[in-house]
Motif scaffolding. Structure first.
Motif, short mmCIF file in Angstrom:
data_model
loop_
_atom_site.label_atom_id
_atom_site.label_comp_id
_atom_site.label_asym_id
_atom_site.label_seq_id
_atom_site.Cartn_x
_atom_site.Cartn_y
_atom_site.Cartn_z
N VAL A 1 38.46 33.25 53.42
CA VAL A 1 38.41 34.15 54.57
C VAL A 1 38.50 35.58 54.06
CG1 VAL A 1 39.58 34.92 56.66
CG2 VAL A 1 39.46 32.47 56.14
N VAL A 2 37.49 36.37 54.35
CA VAL A 2 37.50 37.81 54.06
C VAL A 2 37.19 38.49 55.38
CG1 VAL A 2 36.45 39.68 52.74
CG2 VAL A 2 36.71 37.42 51.70
N ASP A 3 38.15 39.26 55.88
CA ASP A 3 38.01 39.85 57.21
C ASP A 3 38.78 41.16 57.25
OD1 ASP A 3 37.23 40.06 59.85
OD2 ASP A 3 38.67 38.60 60.60
N ASP B 1 43.24 49.07 57.65
CA ASP B 1 44.32 49.30 56.69
C ASP B 1 45.00 48.00 56.27
OD1 ASP B 1 43.95 52.03 56.70
OD2 ASP B 1 45.44 52.39 58.27
N GLU B 2 44.68 46.90 56.96
CA GLU B 2 45.27 45.60 56.64
C GLU B 2 44.18 44.55 56.47
OE1 GLU B 2 48.47 44.44 59.20
OE2 GLU B 2 49.12 46.52 59.46
N PRO B 3 43.40 44.64 55.39
CA PRO B 3 42.33 43.66 55.17
C PRO B 3 42.90 42.28 54.85
CG PRO B 3 42.55 45.08 53.27
CD PRO B 3 43.48 45.62 54.32
N VAL B 4 42.09 41.25 55.09
CA VAL B 4 42.47 39.87 54.80
C VAL B 4 41.51 39.34 53.75
CG1 VAL B 4 42.63 37.53 55.75
CG2 VAL B 4 43.38 39.50 57.11
N ASP B 5 42.06 38.82 52.66
CA ASP B 5 41.27 38.18 51.60
C ASP B 5 42.06 36.98 51.12
OD1 ASP B 5 39.70 37.42 49.49
OD2 ASP B 5 40.07 39.20 48.29
N VAL C 1 47.54 25.46 51.83
CA VAL C 1 48.08 26.46 50.90
C VAL C 1 46.99 27.51 50.69
CG1 VAL C 1 47.41 25.13 48.85
CG2 VAL C 1 49.21 26.80 48.66
N TYR C 2 47.41 28.77 50.61
CA TYR C 2 46.41 29.80 50.36
C TYR C 2 46.95 30.88 49.44
CZ TYR C 2 48.60 32.76 54.01
OH TYR C 2 49.46 33.51 54.76
N ARG C 3 46.02 31.48 48.73
CA ARG C 3 46.32 32.62 47.86
C ARG C 3 45.86 33.87 48.60
NH1 ARG C 3 48.17 35.52 43.95
NH2 ARG C 3 46.85 36.50 42.42
N ASP C 4 46.79 34.76 48.85
CA ASP C 4 46.47 36.02 49.51
C ASP C 4 46.04 37.01 48.43
OD1 ASP C 4 46.85 38.73 50.58
OD2 ASP C 4 47.62 37.67 52.34
N GLY C 5 44.77 37.39 48.45
CA GLY C 5 44.22 38.29 47.45
C GLY C 5 44.75 39.70 47.55
N GLU C 6 45.17 40.11 48.73
CA GLU C 6 45.73 41.45 48.92
C GLU C 6 47.15 41.54 48.38
OE1 GLU C 6 44.21 44.28 50.13
OE2 GLU C 6 42.39 43.06 50.03
N GLN C 7 47.97 40.53 48.71
CA GLN C 7 49.37 40.52 48.27
C GLN C 7 49.54 39.87 46.90
OE1 GLN C 7 52.16 39.17 51.23
NE2 GLN C 7 50.82 39.84 52.87
#
Length: 96
Positions: free
Chosen positions: A55-57, A62-66, A82-88
């Motif tokens: 998911v890239v949205d 200022d708060e993108p989701v990757d 389970v997911y890996r948050d690319g931003e955090q």
């Protein structure tokens, strides 16, 4: 990145208000295979990766989701998302 760094980032996310929602993501300790898929989640062996998606949205905000998501079956038989948050740059789990 060391596991402790990832866990600390996840805990910070919870403090910012992620906690308290129904089925809210929880910080996770994840060991991965070379291609990045989870092999161990919170010290429990992954038996099957059932599905994977990305998911890239909100890239314009200022708060993108990757996020890279995996639906897995753990050794106990539990289904977990389970997911890996690319931003955090850390891992989270949710009930599947």
């Amino acid at each position: 990145m060391r596991a402790g760094d990832s866990r600390a980032a996840g805990i910070d996310a919870v403090r910012r208000g992620v906690a308290g929602r129904l089925n809210a993501p929880r910080p996770a300790i994840v060991e991965t295979a070379p291609a990045g898929e989870p092999r161990v989640v919170d010290r429990e062996l992954v038996m099957v990766v059932r599905e994977e998606w990305r998911v890239v949205d909100r890239w314009w905000t200022d708060e993108p989701v990757d996020r890279r998501y995996f639906e897995v079956v753990l050794e106990s038989g539990r289904n977990v998302c389970v997911y890996r948050d690319g931003e955090q740059r850390c891992w989270f789990t949710q009930r599947a």
